[in-house]
Scaffold this motif. Sequence first.
Motif, PDB file in Angstrom:
ATOM      1  N   ASN A  77      -7.630   7.785  -2.351  1.00  8.96           N
ATOM      2  CA  ASN A  77      -8.297   6.680  -1.660  1.00  8.96           C
ATOM      3  C   ASN A  77      -7.291   5.779  -0.962  1.00  8.96           C
ATOM      4  O   ASN A  77      -7.510   5.343   0.176  1.00  8.96           O
ATOM      5  CB  ASN A  77      -9.119   5.846  -2.645  1.00  8.96           C
ATOM      6  CG  ASN A  77     -10.295   6.622  -3.213  1.00  8.96           C
ATOM      7  OD1 ASN A  77     -10.746   7.602  -2.619  1.00  8.96           O
ATOM      8  ND2 ASN A  77     -10.789   6.212  -4.359  1.00  8.96           N
ATOM      9  N   LEU A  78      -6.189   5.485  -1.648  1.00  6.07           N
ATOM     10  CA  LEU A  78      -5.171   4.617  -1.052  1.00  6.07           C
ATOM     11  C   LEU A  78      -4.546   5.304   0.157  1.00  6.07           C
ATOM     12  O   LEU A  78      -4.280   4.667   1.180  1.00  6.07           O
ATOM     13  CB  LEU A  78      -4.100   4.257  -2.085  1.00  6.07           C
ATOM     14  CG  LEU A  78      -4.575   3.398  -3.262  1.00  6.07           C
ATOM     15  CD1 LEU A  78      -3.438   3.169  -4.251  1.00  6.07           C
ATOM     16  CD2 LEU A  78      -5.123   2.060  -2.766  1.00  6.07           C
ATOM     17  N   ASP A 120      -3.792   4.710  11.967  1.00  9.17           N
ATOM     18  CA  ASP A 120      -4.591   4.931  13.182  1.00  9.17           C
ATOM     19  C   ASP A 120      -4.716   3.632  13.983  1.00  9.17           C
ATOM     20  O   ASP A 120      -4.584   3.613  15.200  1.00  9.17           O
ATOM     21  CB  ASP A 120      -5.997   5.428  12.814  1.00  9.17           C
ATOM     22  CG  ASP A 120      -5.957   6.800  12.141  1.00  9.17           C
ATOM     23  OD1 ASP A 120      -4.935   7.502  12.298  1.00  9.17           O
ATOM     24  OD2 ASP A 120      -6.928   7.144  11.460  1.00  9.17           O
ATOM     25  N   TYR A 121      -5.008   2.566  13.257  1.00 10.92           N
ATOM     26  CA  TYR A 121      -5.153   1.264  13.903  1.00 10.92           C
ATOM     27  C   TYR A 121      -3.844   0.857  14.569  1.00 10.92           C
ATOM     28  O   TYR A 121      -3.826   0.404  15.718  1.00 10.92           O
ATOM     29  CB  TYR A 121      -5.568   0.229  12.855  1.00 10.92           C
ATOM     30  CG  TYR A 121      -5.797  -1.170  13.385  1.00 10.92           C
ATOM     31  CD1 TYR A 121      -6.521  -1.394  14.553  1.00 10.92           C
ATOM     32  CD2 TYR A 121      -5.304  -2.275  12.697  1.00 10.92           C
ATOM     33  CE1 TYR A 121      -6.741  -2.677  15.020  1.00 10.92           C
ATOM     34  CE2 TYR A 121      -5.517  -3.558  13.161  1.00 10.92           C
ATOM     35  CZ  TYR A 121      -6.232  -3.754  14.318  1.00 10.92           C
ATOM     36  OH  TYR A 121      -6.449  -5.034  14.779  1.00 10.92           O
ATOM     37  N   ASN A 177      -3.974   5.880   6.013  1.00  9.11           N
ATOM     38  CA  ASN A 177      -4.218   6.633   7.241  1.00  9.11           C
ATOM     39  C   ASN A 177      -4.971   5.789   8.270  1.00  9.11           C
ATOM     40  O   ASN A 177      -4.666   5.831   9.459  1.00  9.11           O
ATOM     41  CB  ASN A 177      -5.020   7.902   6.942  1.00  9.11           C
ATOM     42  CG  ASN A 177      -4.222   8.902   6.131  1.00  9.11           C
ATOM     43  OD1 ASN A 177      -2.998   8.786   6.022  1.00  9.11           O
ATOM     44  ND2 ASN A 177      -4.904   9.874   5.544  1.00  9.11           N
ATOM     45  N   LEU A 178      -5.957   5.030   7.790  1.00 12.40           N
ATOM     46  CA  LEU A 178      -6.720   4.187   8.718  1.00 12.40           C
ATOM     47  C   LEU A 178      -5.816   3.126   9.333  1.00 12.40           C
ATOM     48  O   LEU A 178      -5.915   2.828  10.530  1.00 12.40           O
ATOM     49  CB  LEU A 178      -7.891   3.525   7.998  1.00 12.40           C
ATOM     50  CG  LEU A 178      -9.011   4.474   7.553  1.00 12.40           C
ATOM     51  CD1 LEU A 178     -10.163   3.671   6.952  1.00 12.40           C
ATOM     52  CD2 LEU A 178      -9.516   5.316   8.719  1.00 12.40           C
ATOM     53  N   ILE A 179      -4.935   2.550   8.521  1.00 15.59           N
ATOM     54  CA  ILE A 179      -4.011   1.552   9.059  1.00 15.59           C
ATOM     55  C   ILE A 179      -3.099   2.191  10.099  1.00 15.59           C
ATOM     56  O   ILE A 179      -2.861   1.629  11.170  1.00 15.59           O
ATOM     57  CB  ILE A 179      -3.188   0.904   7.919  1.00 15.59           C
ATOM     58  CG1 ILE A 179      -4.114   0.039   7.070  1.00 15.59           C
ATOM     59  CG2 ILE A 179      -2.046   0.058   8.486  1.00 15.59           C
ATOM     60  CD1 ILE A 179      -3.441  -0.622   5.889  1.00 15.59           C
ATOM     61  N   LEU A 233       0.827  -1.206   0.000  1.00 18.63           N
ATOM     62  CA  LEU A 233       0.000   0.000   0.000  1.00 18.63           C
ATOM     63  C   LEU A 233       0.859   1.253   0.000  1.00 18.63           C
ATOM     64  O   LEU A 233       0.627   2.188  -0.768  1.00 18.63           O
ATOM     65  CB  LEU A 233      -0.923  -0.039   1.224  1.00 18.63           C
ATOM     66  CG  LEU A 233      -1.931   1.085   1.345  1.00 18.63           C
ATOM     67  CD1 LEU A 233      -2.768   1.235   0.088  1.00 18.63           C
ATOM     68  CD2 LEU A 233      -2.823   0.860   2.557  1.00 18.63           C
ATOM     69  N   ALA A 238      -6.045   7.422   2.075  1.00 16.76           N
ATOM     70  CA  ALA A 238      -7.052   7.337   3.149  1.00 16.76           C
ATOM     71  C   ALA A 238      -6.979   5.966   3.826  1.00 16.76           C
ATOM     72  O   ALA A 238      -7.071   5.860   5.057  1.00 16.76           O
ATOM     73  CB  ALA A 238      -8.448   7.590   2.582  1.00 16.76           C
ATOM     74  N   SER A 239      -6.793   4.914   3.024  1.00 18.19           N
ATOM     75  CA  SER A 239      -6.660   3.570   3.591  1.00 18.19           C
ATOM     76  C   SER A 239      -5.414   3.482   4.461  1.00 18.19           C
ATOM     77  O   SER A 239      -5.442   2.924   5.555  1.00 18.19           O
ATOM     78  CB  SER A 239      -6.575   2.525   2.476  1.00 18.19           C
ATOM     79  OG  SER A 239      -7.816   2.423   1.815  1.00 18.19           O
ATOM     80  N   GLU A 279       3.637  -4.431   9.919  1.00 14.52           N
ATOM     81  CA  GLU A 279       3.416  -2.996  10.105  1.00 14.52           C
ATOM     82  C   GLU A 279       4.269  -2.443  11.248  1.00 14.52           C
ATOM     83  O   GLU A 279       4.789  -1.342  11.180  1.00 14.52           O
ATOM     84  CB  GLU A 279       1.933  -2.712  10.373  1.00 14.52           C
ATOM     85  CG  GLU A 279       1.023  -2.924   9.175  1.00 14.52           C
ATOM     86  CD  GLU A 279       1.259  -1.916   8.056  1.00 14.52           C
ATOM     87  OE1 GLU A 279       1.714  -0.788   8.333  1.00 14.52           O
ATOM     88  OE2 GLU A 279       1.010  -2.272   6.885  1.00 14.52           O
TER      89      GLU A 279
END
Lengths: 438, 438
Positions: free
Chosen positions: B221-222, B231-232, B227-229, B144, B224-225, B267
Amino acid sequence: MKLQALFEKNIKINFPFLIGEKLLIACSGGLDSVVLTHLMKQLECEIALAHCNFSLRGKESDGDEMFVIGLAKSLEIPVFAETFDTKKFAEEHKISTQMAARDLRYNWFAEILKDFKYDYLLTAHHLDDDLETFFINLTRGTGLNGLTGIPKENNKIIRPLLKFSRQEILQYAETNNFKWREDSSNQKTDYLRNKLRLEVLPKFKETNESILKNFQKTQQNLQASQNLIDDYMGLVFKLVISGGSNSYKINIQKLKELPNTDALLYELLHGFGFTEWDDVSNLLDAQTGKMVFSKTHQLLKNRDELILTEISDENISEEFLVPKTGITSPINLKIETSKYIGETEKNLIYIASEKLKFPLKLRKWRSGDSFQPFGMKGKKKLSKFFKDEKIPLTEKEKIWLLLIDDQVVWVIGHRMDDRFKVTENTSEILKISYLKNN
Amino acid sequence: MKLQALFEKNIKINFPFLIGEKLLIACSGGLDSVVLTHLMKQLECEIALAHCNFSLRGKESDGDEMFVIGLAKSLEIPVFAETFDTKKFAEEHKISTQMAARDLRYNWFAEILKDFKYDYLLTAHHLDDDLETFFINLTRGTGLNGLTGIPKENNKIIRPLLKFSRQEILQYAETNNFKWREDSSNQKTDYLRNKLRLEVLPKFKETNESILKNFQKTQQNLQASQNLIDDYMGLVFKLVISGGSNSYKINIQKLKELPNTDALLYELLHGFGFTEWDDVSNLLDAQTGKMVFSKTHQLLKNRDELILTEISDENISEEFLVPKTGITSPINLKIETSKYIGETEKNLIYIASEKLKFPLKLRKWRSGDSFQPFGMKGKKKLSKFFKDEKIPLTEKEKIWLLLIDDQVVWVIGHRMDDRFKVTENTSEILKISYLKNN
């Protein structure tokens, strides 16, 4: 290692549950599905072929069918073959021939699985198909989900060749002197896929020897990323969502406390058909009562919550008959003959009686509706009309249409259709008023 | 809207902090950086140009430099120009010319920023560069992060043209009759980028009119994805990691309770240079004491924890001299002349004295080291050798090499190098024993 050995290893590791089962193989007669058939024949499974004749290439289609039947016979396995009038189906459902073929094929496969108690459907998609799909989505604009590839396993559909390249499959077929059918339409029907297959991807593959292997690794990595997002969304869901079955409530306060709120909203709601993400996002700070719609769902701002509800088929399709005289329901229209044309107002129109055919119909507007606004030559989508007229979301939801069949006569409270206006030839004028009854 | 207006809007919305600042523009003299210079000149900023002469194209390089100096003069702005011996730097540091140019340029820019108090460095990367980078990473295999694009803002480096295509930039330059320099090396040096630019991407762009716009949307979009990862991972980090500064401890129990453990490990650790992810993953269930190494870090399994520690530069580069006679340190080697060749054992070798040059060197092995194993014709990477010999991780870490300059003589305790073996021409035989002293 030879393809047969690699294939068997792949089955043992990734699809051990197939062994000993009743399996249906989707077989067009082309290279990929023929190779899949031969590979599967050597495993201990009960296999059968299923072939769709889409009647799109005349004798060639029939030849494919005969070929697959012959293949099944020579391998001593059962075969199902069905002929479809794909063009007619496409016209009836107003979809592309490709979509029609896809729908017909998967519906029919599902029937066979059920009726003849097959456990899984196997299709022959391979790594090059996967690469093409990646590129197709890329040309159209996509997100992580559009780049993670064709699933190797999806419900009852299994794709055991997805690890292998077209080249490997071809080589195996040639080494073993298999026969297959070339599909002449490969060169024609799908412009985008063929453009990629014939012009873009060959050059792309020249850049790196192990490009397909690298691509496979990339997709695994992207899938791993998607899995993490799904895990995270599981946590977010628990944190901000309440309700269930018929409607979900999103706690705005809690959602806003999390970072990347817009991306979270997208992940939470993209399965429900929404497309106007700015509108969805603005809803967070909108007044109570504001709504955003997808084709299937509505999202309502209500104090500190967003409430997601399915638009039931009943709601969306409910239609009411409007007789020429008497009470109209659920909204109150007064229909009377008139000797003159008065001023047309928002809630009052004058209309040429001879163009109408009673009973008329009354229903809420739907996305996709269009009409010819009074005073205009051409047609306009209602969604565009509402946007141009700056009609707020809350109001849009409440708008009713008066129709003859599917032809809009009046966007009630807003604008009549130009085609029904009074002309010098009009013999009877009808005056229709909208009497707000709430 | 014209490029100038779009550019100004882009600055106002995305980089408002640039206004009124001291900005350094990296200017090669090529189309993109010349356009960036003209665009920036019209804003209220204090700009200067910085040009690197990499001395790679003789007179052409000097011509570029003169051009940029002339451009600065005509625009009445300061200019910094510096000449580098790129080839020499590349040889000295054993890196590609491209990498050398990159290092030299960014180091020099950082110096100017610091010494002359510039606030930001601006580079002229545009949307087509971004698309090329996406494809380059795709050919090599990526994840990603490799698909989210060149960052428009990264520390002090700003890329305000990233929204715009090469076509838009060219059109603007032609409309305004700008002059710029064509870099003849564009056609030569970077095989992969040029292959993509000249053969793959033109065909790819033909598939869809709005392909660059779609690509931009895809990257958003990628991102944004991603960013979510991130955050997680922030949550996961809090849950499973303790320690800090010099070493992190990962709680294995807690990590395993989360789904997709391997993806989480990746990660958590991919920033530390690890590449052997199967080894990392196996560490979770390994015995206490097992380790995995990257070039910069070690990961140690210790009961219910994985302990991540930086390998200090001291450790990794420490080298010891080995005289022909006397004590060796830090491990104990005994070197003596021998009248005969005995049996070579793991801890004892016989070697041709005339091929050696004292003092020899002693150091731990490093990833990248290779040698010619005794009895073999070709060279082999040590990492591959250890793998083939099935040497456990714990042991690998402790292995010392005996060397002449950077040539491996003996992988101590394992195998000598074939090039130093005794032959019929050998006049003096040395016997070297490894006396384990712990």
